[in-house]
Write a protein that holds these residues in place. Structure first.
Motif, mmCIF file in Angstrom:
data_model
loop_
_atom_site.group_PDB
_atom_site.id
_atom_site.type_symbol
_atom_site.label_atom_id
_atom_site.label_comp_id
_atom_site.label_asym_id
_atom_site.label_seq_id
_atom_site.Cartn_x
_atom_site.Cartn_y
_atom_site.Cartn_z
ATOM 1 N N GLY A 96 0.830 -1.191 0.000
ATOM 2 C CA GLY A 96 0.000 0.000 0.000
ATOM 3 C C GLY A 96 0.864 1.240 0.000
ATOM 4 O O GLY A 96 0.536 2.270 0.583
ATOM 5 N N ARG A 97 2.008 1.127 -0.681
ATOM 6 C CA ARG A 97 2.997 2.196 -0.658
ATOM 7 C C ARG A 97 2.804 3.127 -1.845
ATOM 8 O O ARG A 97 2.623 2.651 -2.974
ATOM 9 C CB ARG A 97 4.382 1.540 -0.715
ATOM 10 C CG ARG A 97 5.541 2.488 -0.611
ATOM 11 C CD ARG A 97 6.838 1.668 -0.632
ATOM 12 N NE ARG A 97 7.984 2.541 -0.509
ATOM 13 C CZ ARG A 97 9.004 2.319 0.317
ATOM 14 N NH1 ARG A 97 9.034 1.263 1.078
ATOM 15 N NH2 ARG A 97 9.992 3.164 0.370
ATOM 16 N N PRO A 98 2.847 4.442 -1.630
ATOM 17 C CA PRO A 98 2.711 5.376 -2.758
ATOM 18 C C PRO A 98 3.807 5.140 -3.809
ATOM 19 O O PRO A 98 4.955 4.851 -3.452
ATOM 20 C CB PRO A 98 2.885 6.758 -2.113
ATOM 21 C CG PRO A 98 2.608 6.549 -0.657
ATOM 22 C CD PRO A 98 3.026 5.142 -0.353
ATOM 23 N N ALA A 99 3.457 5.268 -5.100
ATOM 24 C CA ALA A 99 4.371 4.903 -6.185
ATOM 25 C C ALA A 99 5.592 5.806 -6.279
ATOM 26 O O ALA A 99 6.594 5.432 -6.890
ATOM 27 C CB ALA A 99 3.617 4.914 -7.512
ATOM 28 N N ASP A 100 5.536 6.993 -5.665
ATOM 29 C CA ASP A 100 6.703 7.872 -5.771
ATOM 30 C C ASP A 100 7.692 7.649 -4.620
ATOM 31 O O ASP A 100 8.650 8.401 -4.467
ATOM 32 C CB ASP A 100 6.274 9.344 -5.861
ATOM 33 C CG ASP A 100 5.557 9.816 -4.606
ATOM 34 O OD1 ASP A 100 5.158 8.962 -3.781
ATOM 35 O OD2 ASP A 100 5.386 11.043 -4.461
ATOM 36 N N HIS A 101 7.462 6.610 -3.798
ATOM 37 C CA HIS A 101 8.438 6.283 -2.747
ATOM 38 C C HIS A 101 9.437 5.267 -3.286
ATOM 39 O O HIS A 101 9.070 4.139 -3.602
ATOM 40 C CB HIS A 101 7.724 5.696 -1.524
ATOM 41 C CG HIS A 101 7.012 6.729 -0.700
ATOM 42 N ND1 HIS A 101 6.880 6.628 0.658
ATOM 43 C CD2 HIS A 101 6.412 7.879 -1.052
ATOM 44 C CE1 HIS A 101 6.220 7.679 1.115
ATOM 45 N NE2 HIS A 101 5.922 8.455 0.093
ATOM 46 N N PRO A 102 10.709 5.653 -3.398
ATOM 47 C CA PRO A 102 11.687 4.762 -4.026
ATOM 48 C C PRO A 102 12.030 3.556 -3.147
ATOM 49 O O PRO A 102 11.841 3.579 -1.939
ATOM 50 C CB PRO A 102 12.914 5.660 -4.193
ATOM 51 C CG PRO A 102 12.770 6.703 -3.135
ATOM 52 C CD PRO A 102 11.303 6.923 -2.946
ATOM 53 N N LEU A 103 12.540 2.511 -3.792
ATOM 54 C CA LEU A 103 12.905 1.272 -3.095
ATOM 55 C C LEU A 103 14.418 1.122 -3.022
ATOM 56 O O LEU A 103 15.137 1.602 -3.899
ATOM 57 C CB LEU A 103 12.347 0.064 -3.859
ATOM 58 C CG LEU A 103 10.848 0.069 -4.137
ATOM 59 C CD1 LEU A 103 10.466 -1.198 -4.909
ATOM 60 C CD2 LEU A 103 10.055 0.163 -2.846
ATOM 61 N N ALA A 130 9.189 -5.217 4.995
ATOM 62 C CA ALA A 130 8.045 -6.082 4.683
ATOM 63 C C ALA A 130 6.836 -5.773 5.563
ATOM 64 O O ALA A 130 6.213 -6.668 6.118
ATOM 65 C CB ALA A 130 8.460 -7.543 4.836
ATOM 66 N N ASN A 131 6.514 -4.484 5.678
ATOM 67 C CA ASN A 131 5.343 -4.076 6.452
ATOM 68 C C ASN A 131 4.397 -3.314 5.543
ATOM 69 O O ASN A 131 4.806 -2.783 4.515
ATOM 70 C CB ASN A 131 5.770 -3.166 7.613
ATOM 71 C CG ASN A 131 6.636 -2.017 7.136
ATOM 72 O OD1 ASN A 131 7.836 -2.191 6.940
ATOM 73 N ND2 ASN A 131 6.034 -0.858 6.916
ATOM 74 N N ARG A 132 3.117 -3.255 5.946
ATOM 75 C CA ARG A 132 2.188 -2.380 5.249
ATOM 76 C C ARG A 132 2.649 -0.945 5.472
ATOM 77 O O ARG A 132 3.270 -0.622 6.489
ATOM 78 C CB ARG A 132 0.768 -2.573 5.787
ATOM 79 C CG ARG A 132 0.320 -4.031 5.790
ATOM 80 C CD ARG A 132 0.278 -4.623 4.386
ATOM 81 N NE ARG A 132 -0.754 -4.017 3.568
ATOM 82 C CZ ARG A 132 -2.026 -4.408 3.533
ATOM 83 N NH1 ARG A 132 -2.413 -5.435 4.253
ATOM 84 N NH2 ARG A 132 -2.906 -3.797 2.763
ATOM 85 N N PHE A 133 2.341 -0.077 4.522
ATOM 86 C CA PHE A 133 2.803 1.314 4.548
ATOM 87 C C PHE A 133 2.489 1.988 5.890
ATOM 88 O O PHE A 133 1.348 1.937 6.360
ATOM 89 C CB PHE A 133 2.143 2.083 3.401
ATOM 90 C CG PHE A 133 2.571 3.511 3.315
ATOM 91 C CD1 PHE A 133 3.886 3.830 3.023
ATOM 92 C CD2 PHE A 133 1.675 4.543 3.539
ATOM 93 C CE1 PHE A 133 4.286 5.151 2.939
ATOM 94 C CE2 PHE A 133 2.074 5.865 3.458
ATOM 95 C CZ PHE A 133 3.384 6.169 3.167
ATOM 96 N N GLY A 134 3.513 2.575 6.511
ATOM 97 C CA GLY A 134 3.313 3.322 7.758
ATOM 98 C C GLY A 134 3.351 2.471 9.011
ATOM 99 O O GLY A 134 3.372 2.994 10.118
#
Ligand code: AMP
Ligand code: MG
Length: 338
Positions: free
Chosen positions: A63-70, A157-161
């Protein structure tokens, strides 16, 4: 986080293929599936960094916003130039000093690093983990596809936030209901460090710490023989003010305040995290009593999860001293408290 009498994990399906064989995780990744992977810091959710559709599933699952880099994991420091260019000499020195280890270097990207990993930024974050499980996965994957510099994109490996997982069970609690049965979870035991890697911006003339971790600013200055810079143009969306937050309200406190608060209010819905030499005031629930700052980092996220499993409303946390990994612990507590 909702929980049941059986604990917070009881509501999830457990169909994810769990293994201790790095080859099974490498095969899943090769075929474009996801693998939950152990590192020395926290568990990561990985996909082949050259497969846009697999990487897209990471964003969807978290559920991570697409503009957050990996962050991209590679097998060895010698592959850094494949992913980043130019690599300043101080960054090469840091890679040599701390890899494999809990350090992430942000450098200008090469063509290997697609927009779908960098959130459209022109930089890439690269790391070499010391965890033997993840090293095994990278070795097998590289051999199978004939690309020694292959990268695995893997955010926590967690849901966003949410709080990062530091055991395979916690990773399953986070993600079991969003993974497919043919995704794989590699159980590599509890994470040794327990808080996320130090992220260092290496795009300027001097390194800048973007996220504190076990590798300290002082250690970086000594290893690369440079003075730390203090401002960075690099955007680090994952370091939002509120992050790593359990449902319980986290309050950072001093030993004295802890003692005073408890006299005001003895309450079994309030948890305590503090070094072992700080006593638990009567009636409060001791979540963790680490002996050292390193222990504190290792158990912090499990203690925050425990607070939610026990449905506590508040957690009083006395941070450890700020040297070593203590600064990173305070950083995470501060975000959890925001
Ligand atoms: P996590 O997903 O929890 O491992 O966190 C990854 C962190 O690395 C996030 O805070 C990201 O914003 C940061 N990050 C990844 N790639 C970059 C990049 N190219 N530049 C700056 N920060 C990055
Ligand atoms: Mg994260």
């Amino acid at each position: 986080m909702a929980s049941t009498p059986l604990g917070p994990s009881a509501r999830f399906n457990r169909d994810v293929h769990t293994t201790d064989d790095p080859m099974a995780a490498a095969v899943a990744l090769r075929d474009g599936r996801l693998a939950v992977l152990p590192t020395e810091t926290v568990y990561g959710l990985g996909a082949r960094a050259d497969m846009p559709r697999a990487v897209a599933r990471i964003y969807a699952a978290k559920g991570r916003p697409a503009d957050h880099p990996l962050i991209v994991h590679v097998a060895h420091a010698s592959y850094l130039p494949e992913w980043g260019h130019p690599v300043p000499s101080y960054a090469t020195a840091l890679a040599r000093a701390f890899w494999p280890g809990p350090l992430t270097l942000v450098v200008p990207r090469t063509a290997r690093a697609g927009d779908f990993i960098t959130g459209g930024q022109d930089t890439i974050a690269v790391r070499v983990s010391s965890h033997p499980g993840l090293q095994g996965v990278l070795r097998h994957l590289a051999a199978m596809i004939g690309d020694p510099a292959v990268g695995i994109a893997a955010p926590s490996a967690n849901r966003f936030g949410q709080v990062s997982p530091t055991t395979a069970g916690h990773a399953l609690d986070e993600l079991a209901d969003v993974l497919d049965p043919d995704d794989v979870l590699l159980d590599g035991g509890p994470c040794e460090v327990g808080v996320e890697s130090t992220i260092v911006d290496c795009t300027g003339t001097a390194p800048v710490v973007l996220r504190p971790g076990q590798v300290t600013a002082g250690a970086i200055e000594r290893a690369a023989n440079v003075r730390m810079g203090h401002s960075s143009p690099v955007r680090t969306p994952g370091t939002l003010p509120s992050h790593y937050a359990p449902s319980a309200r986290v309050i950072i406190t001093s030993p004295q305040e802890l003692a005073d608060r408890a006299t005001l209010r003895t309450d079994a819905s309030v948890g305590v995290i503090a070094l072992a030499d700080i006593a638990t005031p009567p009636g409060l629930v001791r979540l963790s009593e680490p002996v050292t700052s390193d222990d504190y980092a290792r158990v912090l996220y499990a203690a925050l999860r425990e607070a939610d499993a026990l449905r506590l409303t508040e957690v009083l946390a006395v941070p450890p001293p700020r040297d070593g990994v203590g600064a990173a612990v305070l950083d995470r507590l501060t975000r959890a408290a925001t």
